[in-house]
Design a protein around this motif. Structure first.
Motif, short mmCIF file in Angstrom:
data_model
loop_
_atom_site.label_atom_id
_atom_site.label_comp_id
_atom_site.label_asym_id
_atom_site.label_seq_id
_atom_site.Cartn_x
_atom_site.Cartn_y
_atom_site.Cartn_z
N CYS A 97 68.24 118.60 73.07
CA CYS A 97 67.96 117.16 73.02
C CYS A 97 68.87 116.50 72.01
N GLU A 98 69.60 115.50 72.45
CA GLU A 98 70.43 114.76 71.53
C GLU A 98 69.57 114.05 70.49
N LYS A 99 70.15 113.88 69.28
CA LYS A 99 69.43 113.13 68.24
C LYS A 99 69.29 111.68 68.71
N PRO A 100 68.29 110.96 68.20
CA PRO A 100 67.40 111.29 67.08
C PRO A 100 66.05 111.85 67.52
N PHE A 101 65.98 112.72 68.51
CA PHE A 101 64.73 113.32 68.95
C PHE A 101 63.83 112.24 69.52
N VAL A 102 62.79 111.84 68.82
CA VAL A 102 61.84 110.84 69.32
C VAL A 102 61.64 109.76 68.25
N PRO A 103 61.97 108.51 68.54
CA PRO A 103 61.85 107.45 67.54
C PRO A 103 60.43 106.88 67.43
N ASP A 104 59.51 107.74 67.11
CA ASP A 104 58.12 107.35 66.88
C ASP A 104 57.45 108.55 66.23
N LEU A 105 56.86 108.36 65.07
CA LEU A 105 56.38 109.50 64.31
C LEU A 105 55.24 110.23 65.01
N GLY A 106 54.32 109.49 65.59
CA GLY A 106 53.20 110.14 66.27
C GLY A 106 53.66 111.01 67.43
N ARG A 107 54.54 110.48 68.26
CA ARG A 107 55.04 111.26 69.39
C ARG A 107 55.93 112.40 68.92
N ALA A 108 56.73 112.17 67.86
CA ALA A 108 57.58 113.23 67.33
C ALA A 108 56.73 114.38 66.80
N ARG A 109 55.63 114.05 66.11
CA ARG A 109 54.74 115.09 65.58
C ARG A 109 54.10 115.87 66.73
#
Length: 340
Positions: A97-109
């Motif tokens: 997955c290219e950066k920046p992964f997921v731009p939302d902390l809840g979904r990233a966690r």
């Protein structure tokens, strides 16, 4: 290519196709399918990657269901990464997955915790994790040769001119501006190299629209006391990067102009150079590292957890810029160690 990893490409814009070419050229991988909502992108990428029209899809779910894949490259707009990664995990596929992964902390966690309990390899496209200048800086810190106290860092480029009119200046697709785009490389590299957790941040930003920042100045405090001063400019006449880690034992300085060459100088407390590195900063290296991680079953150099820390810091920085206050970085205790 017998036993080559069969890769499907999700998102075939300019950068997505550029990365996909590296899979196409890798002797241990084969691009067998691609998907993009743009007819023009699909046609162009199909020619470059030698993917026949019958293996080109408008929707990612059709590709995942119809093709025999081992993994996917996710290079779609940032806000689509979550859905595309979840769909790939549902099919038990490896993910680059290219950066920046997921731009939302809840979904990233949520996504990080799911990735860490899966059997698949997921690597985030932070190529500094496989460049010797950054790797040796991290090793100098983790070995105790240098005990960080202060980090100063800057990244500049003419970003706003380059991305004008693209999805990168649409916050519903990008998640934010320069800090979430190229700036993400800088934040990730600092957190990873000094091996500390960011706990609080203050920030000043210049916005070209309500949610698209073009310049940012951050002061970050880490859990072991290190302080970082970080500046990111997307309205500069040149591309440059400089990171200096200072502390007990000496100093590490990484610098370079353009997107390719990076140089590292490590000096002791007397100012004597004890190590020097010069190496090209290449995106080919991260593709090679992902393929190797899948082949070996080892942890990839840039993990979802690394990206989670960068996301948490970025989100806190935006809040600090909006409120004018010092903001706690939202990393929870469950985020600081891989799930068992």
């Amino acid at each position: 290519m017998p036993n080559a990893l069969r890769i499907g490409i999700v998102g075939t814009g300019g950068w997505g196709t550029h990365i996909a070419e590296q899979f196409h050229e890798n002797p241990d991988a084969e691009v067998v399918a691609l998907t993009d909502i743009s007819d023009a992108n699909r046609e162009r990428a199909g020619e470059v990657l030698e993917v026949d029209p019958e293996h080109q899809y408008e929707g990612h779910r059709a590709m995942l269901e119809d093709e025999e894949l081992d993994g996917v490259q996710i290079s779609s707009p940032h806000e689509l990464h979550y859905d595309h990664a979840v769909a790939a995990l549902d099919e038990e596929l490896h993910i680059f997955c290219e950066k920046p992964f997921v731009p939302d902390l809840g979904r990233a966690r949520e996504l990080t915790h799911r990735i860490e309990t899966s059997d698949q390899v997921t690597m985030i496209g932070y190529q500094r994790h496989v460049n010797s200048a950054y790797v040796e800086t991290r090793e100098a810190v983790t070995s105790g040769d240098i005990e960080p106290k202060l980090v100063t860092a800057e990244l500049t480029q003419g970003w706003i001119q380059e991305v004008s009119g693209t999805w990168r200046v649409d916050p519903d697709l990008s998640g934010g501006g320069q800090l979430y785009d190229s700036g993400s490389h800088l934040l990730d590299a600092i957190v990873w190299m000094i091996d500390e957790i960011p706990v609080a941040v203050t920030a000043e930003m210049e916005f070209v629209t309500e949610r698209i920042d073009v310049q940012a100045a951050l002061t970050v405090r880490f859990d072991e006391g290190t302080v970082a001063s970080i500046t990111v400019s997307g309205d500069a006449p040149d591309v440059s990067e400089r990171i200096t880690v200072r502390g007990d034992g000496g100093r590490c300085t990484i610098q370079g102009t353009g997107w390719s060459d990076r140089e590292l100088s490590i000096t002791d407390t007397e100012g004597t150079e004890v190590s020097a590195v010069s190496e090209e900063l290449s995106s080919y290296d991260k593709v090679d590292a992902f393929v190797q991680a899948v082949r070996s079953g080892e942890t990839p150099p840039a993990t979802a957890r690394d990206a989670l820390y960068a996301t948490a810091l970025t989100e806190a920085a935006y809040e600090a810029a909006r409120t004018g206050e010092r903001v706690a970085v939202g990393i929870e205790s469950s985020d600081t160690a891989p799930s068992s």
